[in-house]
Design an enzyme around this catalytic site. Structure first.
Site, short mmCIF file in Angstrom:
data_model
loop_
_atom_site.label_atom_id
_atom_site.label_comp_id
_atom_site.label_asym_id
_atom_site.label_seq_id
_atom_site.Cartn_x
_atom_site.Cartn_y
_atom_site.Cartn_z
N GLU A 171 62.33 70.76 68.84
CA GLU A 171 60.97 71.09 68.33
C GLU A 171 59.90 71.10 69.43
OE1 GLU A 171 60.00 68.67 64.90
OE2 GLU A 171 61.59 69.60 63.72
N GLU B 199 68.07 70.87 61.15
CA GLU B 199 67.36 69.84 60.38
C GLU B 199 66.90 70.48 59.08
OE1 GLU B 199 64.34 67.36 62.19
OE2 GLU B 199 65.36 67.42 64.13
O1 AHR Z 1 63.99 64.07 60.88
C1 AHR Z 1 62.76 63.52 61.23
C2 AHR Z 1 62.02 64.29 62.30
O2 AHR Z 1 61.61 65.52 61.80
C3 AHR Z 1 62.78 64.66 63.55
O3 AHR Z 1 62.77 63.66 64.50
C4 AHR Z 1 62.03 65.84 64.08
O4 AHR Z 1 62.85 66.71 64.82
C5 AHR Z 1 61.44 66.47 62.84
O5 AHR Z 1 60.09 66.73 63.03
#
Ligand code: AHR
Length: 483
Positions: free
Chosen positions: A172, A285
């Site tokens: 990210e 994610e």
């Molecule tokens: O999963 C929690 C957080 O969400 C992770 O660390 C990040 O990559 C995302 O913003």
């Protein structure tokens, strides 16, 4: 309602990569410490791994596990986490404002993956870390040459390389919350450089570039590193109202649209850069994220509707199986967790049970199916024409078994559907597995762990046309032999 599901046994669309049922663990809250790893607990093994959690993980056949973050990865120095545990430095993690003991490091992660039967996926530090540090980590893990870092690994007890196949080139980095925040052009060049030299150490490695769920960013990045990376990532967290069943179960269709959009960006990049390979999507994610925050250790209770949402995400990924070949739920334990732990117990959420249903009972070959169903719409994300009945048809070609997943997104009504199979002969007793609970918002607690789960129903004798009543707020997998 009498809905129709047509299944075409001889029309293969693609192979579903098992890695879409993957997971993610981060040094955050109680995901690792107090989740999968708890030194001194009577529930832990000699490695400090919680045995109850490991058993649960094995039951959902976790194919791939991403680590160490997330945001944490962008300020993690891997050398802090190797060697004698007592000598490892305690550090302050400025991503999550927490103390990191470094007791869980590379060797512990690799061992965990080996025991769990999961492929390791390591995310590199593109924030406070250097190329040099990343190359050293890759060499430490994957090389067998007579070098400083390889000898260091051997001194730490592992002669054989870990052969980590998946390496994420940062996390990210498009966001200001991330160490190393930069523009798409800057990142695209860094990703090219990291990927290029990592592959010099081990050409079998697959690298994942950071995508932003934003065509501008994604195209710019792919222009610069598309020829040398294997995947581009996408992260999606959604926040549907916890009391609005339809908002929750419809949300997977938003995800399907975003994944399709990323696929079209890949196609555009590929068309003028003529890559010699197809870049894949790593949806590394995803989850529902409502109120969880650092104050609540990022823990979030999930209910049946959330589990049905997860089933919808799986059906969507099946439809996109030729481009989405990895996904990682964020996260596996406690933090937005599919599994929750206490000091002496474990709890499996409806999202865990969605994984259980699909990873155990669906097959690898995705075939064509057509559903005729009534629709609904939601204000949340302005989603239109969401079918109450959503199906995914797969076949196990070796054992000749049709595995059909059917979601009934109706909050109150059972829905009868006629299933017609073409291109083959179906007969015999179908096995039927159902994810459900008493109410659309049922959830599990440490006191009542079985409110939502997968149960096997009475077998049903079927042939090429049969009817089935899909219960309200449920997902059903029907398995039956075909010729
Ligand atoms: O999963 C929690 C957080 O969400 C992770 O660390 C990040 O990559 C995302 O913003």
């Amino acid at each position: 309602m009498d809905e129709k599901i047509q299944v075409y046994l001889n029309k293969k669309i693609g192979n579903i990569n098992k890695n879409i049922y993957g997971h993610f663990i981060e040094h955050l809250g109680r995901c690792i410490y107090g989740g999968i790893y708890e030194e001194g607990s009577p529930l832990s093994d000699e490695n400090g791994f919680r045995k109850d959690v490991l058993d649960a993980i094995k039951r959902i056949r976790v194919p791939v596990l991403r680590w160490p973050g997330g945001n944490f990865a962008s300020n993690y120095h891997w050398e802090d986490g190797i060697g004698e545990k007592e000598k490892r430095p305690r550090r302050f993690d400025t991503a999550w404002s927490a103390i990191e003991t470094n007791h869980f490091g590379t060797h512990e992660f690799i061992k965990y993956c080996q025991i769990a039967g999961a492929e390791p996926y390591i995310c590199l530090n593109l924030g406070t870390g250097t190329l040099d540090e990343s190359l050293a980590w890759v060499e430490y893990c994957n090389s067998n040459r007579d070098t400083h870092f390889v000898n260091m690994r051997k001194q730490n007890g592992c002669d054989e390389p870990f052969r980590v196949k998946y390496w994420g080139i940062g996390n990210e980095i498009y966001g200001k919350w991330q160490h190393g925040y930069c523009s798409a052009a800057e990142y695209g060049e860094k990703a090219r450089e990291f990927s290029q030299f990592i592959k010099k150490i081990d050409p079998d490695i697959k690298t994942i570039a950071v995508g932003a769920n934003n065509p501008d960013w994604d195209l710019e990045v792919l222009k610069r590193c598309g020829h040398i990376v294997d995947y581009i990532s996408i992260h999606i967290y959604l926040n549907p109202d916890k009391d609005n069943f339809y908002d929750i179960v419809a949300a997977s269709s938003y995800i399907e649209e975003r994944l399709k959009l990323l696929k079209s960006v890949i196609d555009v990049a590929g068309s003028f850069l003529s890559f010699d390979k197809e870049i894949q999507i790593a949806f590394d994610e995803w989850n529902i994220w409502r109120k969880a925050s650092v104050e609540t250790q990022m823990e979030e209770p999930y209910n049946l509707a959330d589990g049905i949402f997860a089933c919808g995400v799986f059906n969507s990924m099946h439809r996109l199986c030729n481009s989405v070949t990895m996904a990682n739920l964020a996260q596996l334990v406690n933090v937005l967790g599919a599994i929750s732990t206490s000091k002496d117990d474990i709890l499996l959420t409806p999202i865990y049970w969605a994984f259980y249903l699909y990873s155990n009972y669906m097959a690898d070959t995705f075939i064509e199916s057509v559903v005729d169903s009534e629709n609904f719409s939601t204000d949340f994300l302005n989603l239109k024409n969401i079918p109450y009945i959503d199906a995914s048809a797969t076949i196990d070609e070796k054992n000749k078994i049709l595995c059909l997943a059917v979601i009934n997104r109706h909050k109150d009504n059972n829905i009868q559907a006629t299933i017609d199979a073409f291109g083959g002969k179906i007969s015999g007793n179908a096995r039927i597995f159902e994810l459900n609970g008493k109410t659309p918002f049922s959830f599990n607690t440490f006191e009542e762990k079985q409110n939502v789960r997968v149960i096997e129903k009475k077998p049903l004798t079927v042939d090429n046309r049969f009817s089935y009543v899909f219960p309200a707020h449920s997902t059903t997998v029907i398995q039956v032999k075909y010729e």
